[in-house]
Structure formats: structure tokens, C-alpha cells
Scaffold this motif. Structure first.
Motif, short mmCIF file in Angstrom:
data_model
loop_
_atom_site.label_atom_id
_atom_site.label_comp_id
_atom_site.label_asym_id
_atom_site.label_seq_id
_atom_site.Cartn_x
_atom_site.Cartn_y
_atom_site.Cartn_z
N HIS A 1 62.32 61.58 30.50
CA HIS A 1 62.74 60.57 31.48
C HIS A 1 61.57 60.19 32.37
CE1 HIS A 1 66.96 61.16 30.48
NE2 HIS A 1 66.72 62.47 30.50
N LEU A 2 61.58 58.92 32.80
CA LEU A 2 60.55 58.41 33.70
C LEU A 2 61.20 57.47 34.70
CD1 LEU A 2 57.50 57.88 34.46
CD2 LEU A 2 57.64 55.93 32.94
N TYR A 3 60.95 57.71 35.97
CA TYR A 3 61.36 56.79 37.03
C TYR A 3 60.11 56.05 37.45
CZ TYR A 3 63.16 54.95 41.39
OH TYR A 3 63.54 54.12 42.41
N LEU A 4 60.07 54.76 37.18
CA LEU A 4 58.88 53.95 37.43
C LEU A 4 59.09 53.11 38.68
CD1 LEU A 4 56.13 52.90 36.34
CD2 LEU A 4 57.42 51.07 35.27
N ASN A 5 58.23 53.30 39.68
CA ASN A 5 58.25 52.50 40.89
C ASN A 5 56.83 52.01 41.12
OD1 ASN A 5 59.02 51.28 43.23
ND2 ASN A 5 59.34 53.15 44.40
N ALA A 6 56.45 50.99 40.34
CA ALA A 6 55.07 50.50 40.37
C ALA A 6 55.03 49.14 41.04
CB ALA A 6 54.54 50.39 38.95
N ARG A 7 54.06 48.95 41.91
CA ARG A 7 53.86 47.65 42.56
C ARG A 7 52.80 46.89 41.77
NH1 ARG A 7 56.50 46.86 47.52
NH2 ARG A 7 57.28 48.83 48.26
N VAL A 8 53.14 45.66 41.43
CA VAL A 8 52.22 44.82 40.67
C VAL A 8 52.04 43.50 41.39
CG1 VAL A 8 52.86 45.86 38.46
CG2 VAL A 8 54.10 43.87 39.28
N CYS A 9 50.97 42.80 41.09
CA CYS A 9 50.75 41.46 41.62
C CYS A 9 50.00 40.64 40.60
CB CYS A 9 50.03 41.50 42.96
SG CYS A 9 48.38 42.17 42.88
N ALA A 10 50.30 39.35 40.58
CA ALA A 10 49.71 38.47 39.58
C ALA A 10 48.25 38.14 39.87
CB ALA A 10 50.53 37.18 39.48
N ASN A 11 47.87 38.10 41.16
CA ASN A 11 46.52 37.67 41.53
C ASN A 11 45.57 38.82 41.84
OD1 ASN A 11 47.44 35.05 41.31
ND2 ASN A 11 48.09 34.97 43.44
N CYS A 12 45.95 40.04 41.56
CA CYS A 12 45.10 41.19 41.88
C CYS A 12 43.94 41.30 40.89
CB CYS A 12 45.90 42.49 41.83
SG CYS A 12 47.16 42.57 43.09
N GLU A 13 42.82 41.75 41.39
CA GLU A 13 41.65 42.00 40.55
C GLU A 13 41.31 43.48 40.63
OE1 GLU A 13 39.61 40.17 38.58
OE2 GLU A 13 40.97 38.47 38.79
N GLU A 14 41.03 44.07 39.51
CA GLU A 14 40.63 45.47 39.49
C GLU A 14 39.12 45.56 39.65
OE1 GLU A 14 42.11 47.99 36.40
OE2 GLU A 14 43.93 46.79 36.22
N LEU A 15 38.70 46.49 40.48
CA LEU A 15 37.27 46.72 40.68
C LEU A 15 36.92 48.09 40.11
CD1 LEU A 15 36.83 45.52 44.37
CD2 LEU A 15 36.23 44.30 42.30
N ASP A 16 35.86 48.13 39.35
CA ASP A 16 35.42 49.42 38.84
C ASP A 16 34.62 50.15 39.92
OD1 ASP A 16 33.38 47.62 38.71
OD2 ASP A 16 32.46 48.48 36.92
N VAL A 17 34.35 51.40 39.68
CA VAL A 17 33.69 52.25 40.67
C VAL A 17 32.27 51.74 40.97
CG1 VAL A 17 32.88 54.60 41.11
CG2 VAL A 17 35.05 54.23 39.95
N LEU A 18 31.58 51.23 39.98
CA LEU A 18 30.21 50.74 40.17
C LEU A 18 30.18 49.54 41.12
CD1 LEU A 18 27.30 51.18 39.31
CD2 LEU A 18 27.68 49.54 37.47
N THR A 19 31.16 48.65 41.01
CA THR A 19 31.20 47.48 41.89
C THR A 19 31.47 47.89 43.34
OG1 THR A 19 32.06 46.17 40.05
CG2 THR A 19 32.32 45.24 42.25
N VAL A 20 32.43 48.78 43.54
CA VAL A 20 32.76 49.25 44.89
C VAL A 20 31.55 49.97 45.50
CG1 VAL A 20 34.25 50.79 46.21
CG2 VAL A 20 35.22 49.37 44.43
N THR A 21 30.88 50.80 44.72
CA THR A 21 29.70 51.50 45.19
C THR A 21 28.59 50.51 45.57
OG1 THR A 21 30.25 53.33 43.74
CG2 THR A 21 28.03 53.30 44.62
N GLY A 22 28.41 49.47 44.77
CA GLY A 22 27.41 48.45 45.06
C GLY A 22 27.71 47.71 46.36
N ILE A 23 28.97 47.38 46.58
CA ILE A 23 29.36 46.68 47.81
C ILE A 23 29.08 47.55 49.03
CG2 ILE A 23 31.36 45.81 49.11
CD1 ILE A 23 32.47 44.82 46.40
#
Length: 175
Positions: free
Chosen positions: A84-106
Motif C-alpha cells: 500500500h502507498l498513500y501518496l500526498n505529492a504536490r506538483v506544479c506545471a511551471n516548476c523547474e528542477e535544478l540540479d545540485v551543480l546549478t544551485v552550487t554555482g548560484i
């Protein structure tokens, strides 16, 4: 001494036991949620109890256009093994994922810009030390100035013999 050697072994066994547990794999990309069942063998079927229906192929259950509402899912095989799995995930259509290298660079770029501004302000203010002073104006050196007598404070005026009515209200009152 023997007990000290058994602690790392116990920790290793616990980590091995925790990593062997069966878990769902949930992947979120935009508004699409893909869930992978931990069961490996057999004909895997999915069941959704409320929430949005999705499509399934083998071990994966895909919910397209998920609206962040909770979903109660279960995957099972015919012999009765069920997860069994209870899924309570928040999603959004306009979200962008940032990888660790990009966040570290910023973060690194922000720190370098801040350090550059700090050094620039330091060197620009270094040459202005003798020009402006925040202290009082300098006195002329030729003659000594005498101070005028201090101004008497009317709040601390001494009581004179004929003027007691000014201070009559200061007597202690009885309760």
C-alpha cells in the motif's frame, strides 16, 4: 574491548537490513507522477482507492495531470502479496528542477559578487580617512576659551524660607 569492536558490525548489519526493505519509487515531473511497485515477480495489478485514476504497465503506475490531491494506491499479485502507498505529492506545471551543480554555482556566484562589493567599498573608503571626520570641530589653538557657568536647573531649585507653597504638594499623604 570486545564490545567496542561489535558496534561497527552492528551498525553495518542494521544498514544492510534497512537497505533490503521494499519501497515504492516515486518520480515527479511537472504534473506527471510515476510510481514503481516494489514487487518484482508475477502479474502485478494496481488498485486506486480514491484520487485520480492512472494507467499501469507492469510495475509502473502513471498518473498524468495530477492535481496534488492525496491518492491511496496499492499494488498486488494474484497470490495475495500486497503493498500500500498513500501518496500526498504536490506538483506544479511551471516548476523547474535544478540540479545540485546549478544551485552550487548560484550560491558561489552570489558569494563572489558580495565579496567583490565588500573589497570595492573597502578600497574606495580607504582613501577618505583624512578628509572627513565625524568628531566635533577643532578649537583654535591660540587662546584658551573659558567655559560659561552652568545653567541652573529649575527642577532642583533650593527651597527658600518664604516659598514653601511651591513644594506643599510633595508631602506624604495618609491612606
Amino acid at each position: 574491548m570486545r564490545l567496542e569492536l561489535s558496534w561497527p558490525l552492528l551498525g553495518l548489519l542494521l544498514c544492510a537490513g534497512l537497505s533490503a526493505s521494499e519501497e515504492f519509487l516515486v518520480e515527479i515531473s511537472g504534473t506527471t507522477v510515476t510510481i514503481t511497485c516494489p514487487l518484482i515477480e508475477g502479474d502485478i495489478k494496481w488498485e486506486s482507492h480514491g484520487g485520480k485514476a492512472g494507467t499501469s504497465n507492469d510495475r509502473k503506475y502513471i498518473i498524468t495531470d495530477h492535481d496534488s490531491s492525496p491518492a491511496n494506491l496499492s499494488c498486488f499479485v494474484n497470490d495475495g502479496k500486497r503493498h500500500h502507498l498513500y501518496l500526498n505529492a504536490r506538483v506544479c506545471a511551471n516548476c523547474e528542477e535544478l540540479d545540485v551543480l546549478t544551485v552550487t554555482g548560484i550560491i558561489a556566484a552570489d558569494l563572489l559578487i558580495t565579496l567583490g562589493v565588500l573589497i570595492l567599498v573597502y578600497y574606495l573608503s580607504k582613501g577618505r580617512k583624512g578628509r572627513a571626520s565625524s568628531g566635533p570641530a577643532p578649537r583654535p589653538r591660540g587662546q584658551k576659551m573659558q567655559r560659561p557657568p552652568p545653567v541652573p536647573n529649575p527642577d532642583y531649585e533650593p527651597i527658600r524660607k518664604g516659598q514653601r507653597e511651591v513644594y506643599a504638594g510633595l508631602e506624604p499623604r495618609g491612606f
